[in-house]
Scaffold this active site. Structure first.
Site, PDB file in Angstrom:
ATOM      1  N   ARG A  42      26.981  40.264  41.692  1.00 24.58           N
ATOM      2  CA  ARG A  42      26.278  39.383  42.633  1.00 24.58           C
ATOM      3  C   ARG A  42      25.274  38.468  41.950  1.00 24.58           C
ATOM      4  O   ARG A  42      24.688  37.613  42.601  1.00 24.58           O
ATOM      5  CB  ARG A  42      25.548  40.214  43.683  1.00 24.58           C
ATOM      6  CG  ARG A  42      26.437  41.167  44.462  1.00 24.58           C
ATOM      7  CD  ARG A  42      25.647  41.904  45.526  1.00 24.58           C
ATOM      8  NE  ARG A  42      26.443  42.929  46.194  1.00 24.58           N
ATOM      9  CZ  ARG A  42      26.510  44.175  45.804  1.00 24.58           C
ATOM     10  NH1 ARG A  42      25.831  44.563  44.738  1.00 24.58           N
ATOM     11  NH2 ARG A  42      27.247  45.048  46.445  1.00 24.58           N
ATOM     12  N   HIS A  74      35.944  44.107  32.761  1.00 23.67           N
ATOM     13  CA  HIS A  74      36.362  42.968  33.568  1.00 23.67           C
ATOM     14  C   HIS A  74      35.164  42.064  33.829  1.00 23.67           C
ATOM     15  O   HIS A  74      34.092  42.521  34.201  1.00 23.67           O
ATOM     16  CB  HIS A  74      36.939  43.452  34.906  1.00 23.67           C
ATOM     17  CG  HIS A  74      37.740  42.424  35.638  1.00 23.67           C
ATOM     18  ND1 HIS A  74      37.217  41.211  36.051  1.00 23.67           N
ATOM     19  CD2 HIS A  74      39.049  42.423  36.037  1.00 23.67           C
ATOM     20  CE1 HIS A  74      38.156  40.511  36.671  1.00 23.67           C
ATOM     21  NE2 HIS A  74      39.272  41.216  36.671  1.00 23.67           N
ATOM     22  N   TYR A  77      33.282  37.875  38.850  1.00 19.03           N
ATOM     23  CA  TYR A  77      34.042  36.890  39.615  1.00 19.03           C
ATOM     24  C   TYR A  77      33.261  35.585  39.786  1.00 19.03           C
ATOM     25  O   TYR A  77      33.811  34.602  40.284  1.00 19.03           O
ATOM     26  CB  TYR A  77      34.427  37.461  40.980  1.00 19.03           C
ATOM     27  CG  TYR A  77      35.346  38.651  40.886  1.00 19.03           C
ATOM     28  CD1 TYR A  77      36.536  38.570  40.175  1.00 19.03           C
ATOM     29  CD2 TYR A  77      35.035  39.860  41.503  1.00 19.03           C
ATOM     30  CE1 TYR A  77      37.389  39.654  40.072  1.00 19.03           C
ATOM     31  CE2 TYR A  77      35.879  40.954  41.416  1.00 19.03           C
ATOM     32  CZ  TYR A  77      37.057  40.846  40.695  1.00 19.03           C
ATOM     33  OH  TYR A  77      37.900  41.936  40.603  1.00 19.03           O
ATOM     34  N   HIS A 114      38.878  36.066  34.532  1.00 17.11           N
ATOM     35  CA  HIS A 114      39.709  35.049  35.159  1.00 17.11           C
ATOM     36  C   HIS A 114      39.381  33.696  34.542  1.00 17.11           C
ATOM     37  O   HIS A 114      38.200  33.341  34.421  1.00 17.11           O
ATOM     38  CB  HIS A 114      39.455  35.009  36.660  1.00 17.11           C
ATOM     39  CG  HIS A 114      39.867  36.252  37.376  1.00 17.11           C
ATOM     40  ND1 HIS A 114      39.682  36.420  38.730  1.00 17.11           N
ATOM     41  CD2 HIS A 114      40.466  37.385  36.934  1.00 17.11           C
ATOM     42  CE1 HIS A 114      40.149  37.604  39.094  1.00 17.11           C
ATOM     43  NE2 HIS A 114      40.627  38.210  38.021  1.00 17.11           N
ATOM     44  N   GLU A 150      43.239  36.357  32.162  1.00 18.46           N
ATOM     45  CA  GLU A 150      44.149  36.989  33.115  1.00 18.46           C
ATOM     46  C   GLU A 150      45.016  35.944  33.811  1.00 18.46           C
ATOM     47  O   GLU A 150      44.521  34.882  34.190  1.00 18.46           O
ATOM     48  CB  GLU A 150      43.330  37.764  34.144  1.00 18.46           C
ATOM     49  CG  GLU A 150      44.141  38.588  35.112  1.00 18.46           C
ATOM     50  CD  GLU A 150      43.279  39.523  35.940  1.00 18.46           C
ATOM     51  OE1 GLU A 150      43.701  39.889  37.044  1.00 18.46           O
ATOM     52  OE2 GLU A 150      42.175  39.881  35.468  1.00 18.46           O
ATOM     53  N   ASP A 184      48.476  40.608  35.383  1.00 17.48           N
ATOM     54  CA  ASP A 184      48.288  41.270  36.671  1.00 17.48           C
ATOM     55  C   ASP A 184      49.594  41.161  37.446  1.00 17.48           C
ATOM     56  O   ASP A 184      50.098  40.066  37.697  1.00 17.48           O
ATOM     57  CB  ASP A 184      47.143  40.598  37.432  1.00 17.48           C
ATOM     58  CG  ASP A 184      46.807  41.313  38.723  1.00 17.48           C
ATOM     59  OD1 ASP A 184      47.692  41.375  39.606  1.00 17.48           O
ATOM     60  OD2 ASP A 184      45.668  41.792  38.865  1.00 17.48           O
ATOM     61  N   HIS A 187      49.333  39.236  40.837  1.00 14.48           N
ATOM     62  CA  HIS A 187      49.185  37.806  40.588  1.00 14.48           C
ATOM     63  C   HIS A 187      50.520  37.181  40.170  1.00 14.48           C
ATOM     64  O   HIS A 187      50.873  36.084  40.633  1.00 14.48           O
ATOM     65  CB  HIS A 187      48.136  37.565  39.508  1.00 14.48           C
ATOM     66  CG  HIS A 187      46.761  38.013  39.882  1.00 14.48           C
ATOM     67  ND1 HIS A 187      45.706  38.008  38.985  1.00 14.48           N
ATOM     68  CD2 HIS A 187      46.257  38.486  41.050  1.00 14.48           C
ATOM     69  CE1 HIS A 187      44.624  38.450  39.593  1.00 14.48           C
ATOM     70  NE2 HIS A 187      44.927  38.761  40.842  1.00 14.48           N
ATOM     71  N   HIS A 221      47.306  44.798  34.549  1.00 20.55           N
ATOM     72  CA  HIS A 221      46.685  45.292  35.773  1.00 20.55           C
ATOM     73  C   HIS A 221      47.796  45.643  36.738  1.00 20.55           C
ATOM     74  O   HIS A 221      48.607  44.778  37.107  1.00 20.55           O
ATOM     75  CB  HIS A 221      45.771  44.235  36.393  1.00 20.55           C
ATOM     76  CG  HIS A 221      44.448  44.116  35.723  1.00 20.55           C
ATOM     77  ND1 HIS A 221      43.593  43.055  35.925  1.00 20.55           N
ATOM     78  CD2 HIS A 221      43.813  44.951  34.854  1.00 20.55           C
ATOM     79  CE1 HIS A 221      42.496  43.227  35.201  1.00 20.55           C
ATOM     80  NE2 HIS A 221      42.612  44.360  34.537  1.00 20.55           N
ATOM     81  N   ASP A 234      46.087  36.098  46.371  1.00 17.05           N
ATOM     82  CA  ASP A 234      45.581  37.184  45.528  1.00 17.05           C
ATOM     83  C   ASP A 234      45.142  38.322  46.439  1.00 17.05           C
ATOM     84  O   ASP A 234      43.964  38.477  46.743  1.00 17.05           O
ATOM     85  CB  ASP A 234      44.416  36.669  44.684  1.00 17.05           C
ATOM     86  CG  ASP A 234      43.882  37.720  43.718  1.00 17.05           C
ATOM     87  OD1 ASP A 234      44.383  38.865  43.744  1.00 17.05           O
ATOM     88  OD2 ASP A 234      42.957  37.410  42.952  1.00 17.05           O
ATOM     89  N   HIS A 236      45.717  42.337  46.675  1.00 15.80           N
ATOM     90  CA  HIS A 236      46.254  43.562  46.090  1.00 15.80           C
ATOM     91  C   HIS A 236      46.608  44.587  47.167  1.00 15.80           C
ATOM     92  O   HIS A 236      45.954  44.665  48.207  1.00 15.80           O
ATOM     93  CB  HIS A 236      45.224  44.186  45.142  1.00 15.80           C
ATOM     94  CG  HIS A 236      44.911  43.329  43.955  1.00 15.80           C
ATOM     95  ND1 HIS A 236      43.978  43.695  43.006  1.00 15.80           N
ATOM     96  CD2 HIS A 236      45.409  42.143  43.549  1.00 15.80           C
ATOM     97  CE1 HIS A 236      43.911  42.755  42.079  1.00 15.80           C
ATOM     98  NE2 HIS A 236      44.772  41.805  42.399  1.00 15.80           N
ATOM     99  N   GLU A 266      43.962  48.650  39.955  1.00 21.38           N
ATOM    100  CA  GLU A 266      42.752  48.140  40.600  1.00 21.38           C
ATOM    101  C   GLU A 266      42.741  48.470  42.091  1.00 21.38           C
ATOM    102  O   GLU A 266      41.924  47.971  42.852  1.00 21.38           O
ATOM    103  CB  GLU A 266      42.643  46.631  40.387  1.00 21.38           C
ATOM    104  CG  GLU A 266      42.462  46.259  38.919  1.00 21.38           C
ATOM    105  CD  GLU A 266      42.305  44.770  38.718  1.00 21.38           C
ATOM    106  OE1 GLU A 266      41.308  44.370  38.115  1.00 21.38           O
ATOM    107  OE2 GLU A 266      43.192  44.008  39.174  1.00 21.38           O
TER     108      GLU A 266
END
Length: 292
Positions: A42, A74, A77, A114, A150, A184, A187, A221, A234, A236, A266
């Site tokens: 965050r 990882h 984001y 990413h 990725e 991934d 993805h 992944h 995207d 999962h 994940e």
């Protein structure tokens, strides 16, 4: 184990309470590799790692046999190393350096993130230039950590959904020994690579080898896909409960080119299909020992 081949399977683990808890969490579920974040998702800045935390993490890894090649952190984001927005671009470059330095402190050798997005404001080629420049800049300020980009799902304005775009980044990176790719499965499927079809995994890896080069493949992944083939979403799904399905993952488990590299779930590690009560990774081992 199947025919002398080995799959290294684990999951993305929580770092709540301390980075070392990711190690213990992986031990609890029977993983032999794991992924984790290195700080808050965050905030652009994370608190410095203190010596006690570093020592405790290293001790836990040593105690349970997790060598650096079996751990894949990882990236946040928030990162967009190809952003056309000057403030986001500069903050992403600074964060990438900070994350790589954290890997150095922890004794880790890979960092996955990413690639980025054009935000529909610049061309894909300009975005690839910015991403590679960010990686080259980070490499100049760090040592020994491989940046692992990725593949994406082609959702929105993200880059990296096409293998040619991954290759475009790699071509622009100066130190080829410090660049790699994490594939991934969700993805790839959402981007149009049909892993559910008979021979689909082989076909995807053949294309990856031709376009990117298997020498750059560092990790996988493992995620099923809520969306259908080529949906570009995207989203999962638990293994075996999505559009790729068990047969697709059985192909993955029996593909020798994916041996001896981190394969990280994940999504939850409990398989709920067909009322199966098996916990942890035992059901994936069953897939590994099955014929594709």
């Amino acid at each position: 184990m199947e025919g002398g081949r080995r799959k290294l399977i684990g999951a993305h683990m929580s770092i709540a309470g301390g980075l070392w808890n990711a190690v213990q969490g992986s031990v609890t579920i029977g993983g032999c590799v794991f992924g984790m974040f290195l700080g808050s998702q965050r905030s652009w800045k994370s608190r410095p790692l203190d010596e006690k935390a570093l020592a405790r993490f290293r001790q836990a890894c040593s105690q349970h046999g997790f060598t650096p090649d079996r751990i894949l952190p990882h990236g946040s984001y928030l990162l967009n190393c190809g952003s056309p927005k000057p403030d986001v671009y500069e903050k992403s470059r600074a964060m990438l350096i900070d994350e790589l330095k954290r890997c150095e402190q922890l004794g880790l050798t890979m960092f996955n993130f990413h690639p980025g997005s054009t935000l529909h404001d610049i061309t894909v080629e300009e975005c690839l230039d910015r991403i590679a420049d960010s990686i080259n800049h980070a490499h100049q300020h760090t040592t020994g950590v491989t940046t692992v980009i990725e593949n994406m799902s082609c959702q929105g304005n993200t880059v990296g959904g096409k293998f040619s775009e991954l290759r475009g980044i790699i071509d622009r990176v100066k130190d080829k020994s410090r660049i790699g790719v994490c594939l991934d499965t969700c993805h790839a499927f959402a981007a149009g690579y049909d892993l559910s079809a008979v021979g689909g995994v082989k076909k995807m890896l053949d294309e990856f080898d031709w376009t990117v080069g298997l020498q750059y493949l560092k990790a996988v992944h493992l995620n099923d896909s809520k969306g259908k083939l080529g949906c570009h979403l995207d989203r999962h799904e638990n293994i075996g409960e999505g559009e790729i399905g068990l047969e697709g993952f059985r192909q993955i488990m029996n593909e020798p080119r994916l041996d001896n590299m981190p394969m990280i779930l994940e999504t939850p590690v409990r398989y709920r299909g067909r009322g199966c009560p098996v916990q942890g990774f035992d059901w994936l081992i069953c897939l590994l020992c099955s014929q594709a």
